[in-house]
Enzyme design. Structure first.
Site, PDB file in Angstrom:
ATOM      1  N   TYR A 291       0.834  -1.201   0.000  1.00  0.00           N
ATOM      2  CA  TYR A 291       0.000   0.000   0.000  1.00  0.00           C
ATOM      3  C   TYR A 291       0.872   1.256   0.000  1.00  0.00           C
ATOM      4  CZ  TYR A 291      -3.382   3.474   1.595  1.00  0.00           C
ATOM      5  OH  TYR A 291      -4.156   4.603   1.713  1.00  0.00           O
TER       6      TYR A 291
ATOM      7  N   GLU B 114     -11.782   5.873   4.705  1.00  0.00           N
ATOM      8  CA  GLU B 114     -11.209   6.674   5.795  1.00  0.00           C
ATOM      9  C   GLU B 114     -12.227   6.824   6.923  1.00  0.00           C
ATOM     10  OE1 GLU B 114      -8.150   7.348   6.185  1.00  0.00           O
ATOM     11  OE2 GLU B 114      -7.334   7.188   4.162  1.00  0.00           O
TER      12      GLU B 114
ATOM     13  N   TRP C 119      -5.546   1.402  10.183  1.00  0.00           N
ATOM     14  CA  TRP C 119      -5.719   1.325   8.735  1.00  0.00           C
ATOM     15  C   TRP C 119      -5.562  -0.121   8.259  1.00  0.00           C
ATOM     16  CZ3 TRP C 119      -8.193   3.113   4.962  1.00  0.00           C
ATOM     17  CH2 TRP C 119      -7.853   2.808   3.651  1.00  0.00           C
TER      18      TRP C 119
END
Length: 196
Positions: A25, A47, A55
């Site tokens: 990522y 988000e 995350w």
């Protein structure tokens, strides 16, 4: 406090991007500009789902989110029924938080309403800062900015939810509106918006 880490492949990275799947990522997506309503809506929703969580949790569930939210097609998400929300609440492949699921539907409807005013992309990019941080150490990373606070306020006025200043700053980081790759990270400057 932590600075860039020299990885086994000889590349200097932000310390959070040292192991998979965060490495992929970090190396291919984070900080890269996102174009198009659906792609930006996905980032906005994810988000929001990440708020209060790591995350990594959302990244590991991202493919399932894409499935159940129809590839983040705004019109299809806006059309979700209350029965769809109940079905999603029973899906172990996503974070089963009713407020966040309902916020995705609400945000889709608010995104549709923005189309007459230039659309979601123009609205978000219109809040981009004139300068970006240049952190050499993780202790120098901001959690929000005047611009993310302004974006948060503007989105809330337009009917969006789960768009607080910290969440909007994370969106700005993820989509290259600010560059918080640490100085020395091989990905710094990847957005093309800011110099390395």
């Amino acid at each position: 406090m932590s600075t860039v880490v020299l990885s086994g492949d000889g590349l200097a990275r932000c310390p959070w991007g040292e192991t998979e799947p965060l490495r992929s990522y970090h190396d291919t997506e984070w900080g890269v500009p996102v174009r198009g309503e659906s792609a930006l809506f996905e980032r906005l929703c994810l988000e929001g789902f990440q708020a209060g969580l790591s995350w990594l949790t959302i990244l590991n569930k991202r493919e399932r989110y894409r499935e159940v939210f129809h590839g983040f097609d705004v019109d299809r998400v806006a059309a979700l029924s209350d029965a769809d929300v109940e079905r999603l609440m029973a899906d172990p492949g996503i974070v089963r938080n009713r407020a966040k699921i309902e916020a995705a539907r609400r945000n889709a409807r608010a995104t549709i309403a923005l189309r007459d005013d230039g659309g979601l992309e123009d609205f978000i990019v219109g809040h981009a800062p004139d300068v970006t941080p240049t952190p050499a150490d993780t202790s120098e990373l901001p959690g929000s900015s005047p611009e993310s606070k302004a974006l948060s306020t503007a989105l809330k006025k337009r009917g969006f939810a789960f768009v607080g200043p910290t969440t909007m700053y994370a969106l700005m980081e993820a989509t290259g509106l600010v560059d918080t790759h640490l100085v020395g990270c091989f990905r710094r400057g990847v957005s093309g918006r800011w110099p390395a």
